[in-house]
Design a protein around this motif. Structure first.
Motif, mmCIF file in Angstrom:
data_model
loop_
_atom_site.group_PDB
_atom_site.id
_atom_site.type_symbol
_atom_site.label_atom_id
_atom_site.label_comp_id
_atom_site.label_asym_id
_atom_site.label_seq_id
_atom_site.Cartn_x
_atom_site.Cartn_y
_atom_site.Cartn_z
ATOM 1 N N ALA A 318 -5.252 -10.674 2.999
ATOM 2 C CA ALA A 318 -4.548 -9.883 1.987
ATOM 3 C C ALA A 318 -3.218 -9.374 2.540
ATOM 4 N N VAL A 319 -3.220 -8.955 3.801
ATOM 5 C CA VAL A 319 -1.993 -8.488 4.450
ATOM 6 C C VAL A 319 -0.978 -9.616 4.531
ATOM 7 N N LEU A 320 -1.409 -10.778 4.983
ATOM 8 C CA LEU A 320 -0.497 -11.899 5.160
ATOM 9 C C LEU A 320 0.108 -12.363 3.836
ATOM 10 N N ARG A 321 -0.731 -12.462 2.808
ATOM 11 C CA ARG A 321 -0.195 -12.895 1.516
ATOM 12 C C ARG A 321 0.804 -11.881 0.972
ATOM 13 N N THR A 322 0.517 -10.610 1.152
ATOM 14 C CA THR A 322 1.443 -9.570 0.695
ATOM 15 C C THR A 322 2.779 -9.660 1.423
ATOM 16 N N LEU A 323 2.717 -9.782 2.740
ATOM 17 C CA LEU A 323 3.953 -9.850 3.519
ATOM 18 C C LEU A 323 4.767 -11.093 3.185
ATOM 19 N N VAL A 324 4.084 -12.223 3.008
ATOM 20 C CA VAL A 324 4.770 -13.473 2.675
ATOM 21 C C VAL A 324 5.470 -13.348 1.330
ATOM 22 N N ARG A 325 4.811 -12.753 0.349
ATOM 23 C CA ARG A 325 5.385 -12.645 -0.985
ATOM 24 C C ARG A 325 6.466 -11.570 -1.078
ATOM 25 N N ALA A 326 6.400 -10.591 -0.219
ATOM 26 C CA ALA A 326 7.377 -9.498 -0.258
ATOM 27 C C ALA A 326 8.600 -9.773 0.601
ATOM 28 N N PHE A 327 8.506 -10.768 1.489
ATOM 29 C CA PHE A 327 9.569 -10.972 2.467
ATOM 30 C C PHE A 327 10.830 -11.540 1.830
#
Length: 438
Positions: A318-327
């Motif tokens: 969940a952390v990784l997907r959030t960071l990828v989409r927010a970057f």
């Protein structure tokens, strides 16, 4: 004469290529400079770029920071005569080199308007000036006054009349007619001015003489090393965008930019979400495991970047997907190209992009504009949902777009727009001006 370094000369209305080569046989001559040309130019440190003429009005003119980009690379950028004189007057204190009468007039505040050097010319073929620039009238009449063949009052009136005309209407015959209607008694003086201009072309054609003199002085003007500025103190996001938008490689007669290649990959590469994820993690300076550990507890499964169907994901994912989409890369696609230059090295893909570009140019909507420009965004988004195998729901589409480094649906639709007609044709569709847009 010759110059030991590569020399690029941007000209057209002021000098012909033949005139340039009469002074610098080995120079590479380009048409008047416009926005993006300097970014695309292959000019190494030590090379010389001479800006004489530039496009404006119906084209975006060369930007100041494009010139600074070359100066920062150690390229000598010299300006004179027309657009070059104007930009040199604005940038001579930060590394650009100015030369000639017109440059000095701008630098010293004698003139300050862009239209002082503006002329009319064709868009292709013979680019010679079709009329006279205001600065040419100023210099010629001033020289005639100094020579005693023209009164100061009539010289002042000629300049005033010329300044009041639109630059496309300025010519010596038009000036003569206007002044004679006001002052019929000035005919003898105007005849003397015509004779003076014929006898003194250096005054009548100041821009051309400035340009020829500048080309003949390049050794002197470039004797001092180009000024290298401190890195990144003057750059803004636009400069980095230009670096990928205007770095082009020809493909089947079409100039295809690195940015076009990268955006095509964002839309069409099946594994691009994996590519983007690896890029983001690399930009964060750690492994996936380290990134997940660092942000677990800060970013939860209630993140607005996650779909409802993703709420049960393990915390690390969940952390990784959030960071990828927010970057958002600080310098946009420039950062992606810097990290993965291989992505832009794609001759075959450039040919595909060129094919799509030609199809767009050939397919018109009611003979007034390209059909591709009329496509509604919703139709493009439905096409994306099919390409990506996701729901056409905007929430799902937005997540899929962000997984590919596309910040929003507007950006995603813009990325696929150039290729919709190609895809439609490849799927057996028929294109015409009657094709349904809905």
């Amino acid at each position: 004469m010759s110059h030991p370094s590569p020399v690029h000369v941007f000209t057209g209305p002021t000098l012909t290529a033949e005139q340039v080569h009469s002074v610098l046989p080995g120079a590479q001559v380009h048409e008047p400079v416009r926005h993006g040309d300097l970014i695309a130019l292959d000019a190494p440190a030590g090379a010389v770029v001479v800006i004489i003429d530039g496009l404006y009005h119906q084209q975006v003119s060369v930007r100041h920071k494009e010139i600074l980009e070359l100066v920062d690379r150690g390229v000598h950028v010299v300006g004179c005569s027309s657009m070059g004189a104007l930009r040199a007057a604005e940038l001579h204190q930060v590394g650009m080199v100015g030369a000639g009468t017109v440059f000095e007039m701008y630098r010293d505040g004698v003139i300050d308007a862009d239209d002082e050097v503006a002329v009319v010319h064709l868009r292709e073929g013979d680019l010679s000036a079709r009329n006279v620039p205001l600065v040419g009238v100023r210099v010629a009449t001033a020289a005639a006054v100094e020579a005693g063949v023209l009164s100061p009052a009539l010289a002042e009136r000629l300049v005033a009349v010329c300044r009041g005309q639109h630059y496309t209407e300025r010519s010596w015959p038009a000036l003569r007619r206007t002044v004679l209607r006001e002052r019929p008694e000035a005919e003898a003086e105007l005849d003397a001015l015509d004779e003076f201009r014929a006898a003194h072309p250096e005054a009548a054609a100041v821009k051309a003489y400035d340009a020829l003199a500048t080309l003949g002085r390049l050794d002197e003007l470039t004797a001092t090393p180009a000024a290298v500025r401190s890195a990144d103190t003057w750059r803004n996001p636009h400069v980095y965008d230009w670096a990928v938008e205007h770095r082009v490689v020809p493909a089947d007669g079409v100039a295809v930019s690195d940015a076009a290649v990268l955006r095509h990959r964002q839309v069409y590469d099946a594994d691009f979400p994996t590519t983007w994820r690896a890029f983001v993690v690399g930009e964060l300076g750690a492994s996936e495991e380290e990134v997940a550990a660092r942000w677990t507890g800060v970013i939860g499964t209630d993140s607005p970047y996650l779909l409802a169907t993703e709420r049960d994901l393990p915390a690390g994912e969940a952390v990784l997907r959030t960071l990828v989409r927010a970057f958002a890369p600080p310098r946009g696609l420039h950062d992606l190209r810097a990290a993965r230059p291989d992505l832009a090295d794609a001759p075959g893909l450039r040919q595909e992009i060129a094919r799509a570009s030609r199809l767009n140019d050939e397919t018109w909507w009611r003979n007034k504009e390209r059909l591709v420009d009329r496509l509604p965004q919703e139709r493009l988004l439905r096409h994306l949902s099919g390409l990506w195998g996701c729901s056409p729901d905007h929430t799902a589409l937005l997540a899929a777009a962000r997984d590919r480094g596309l910040a929003g649906l507007d950006e995603a639709a813009a990325a696929v727009r150039p290729y919709f007609l190609r895809d439609h044709a490849d799927d057996g569709g028929t294109l015409s001006t009657r094709w349904r847009l809905a």
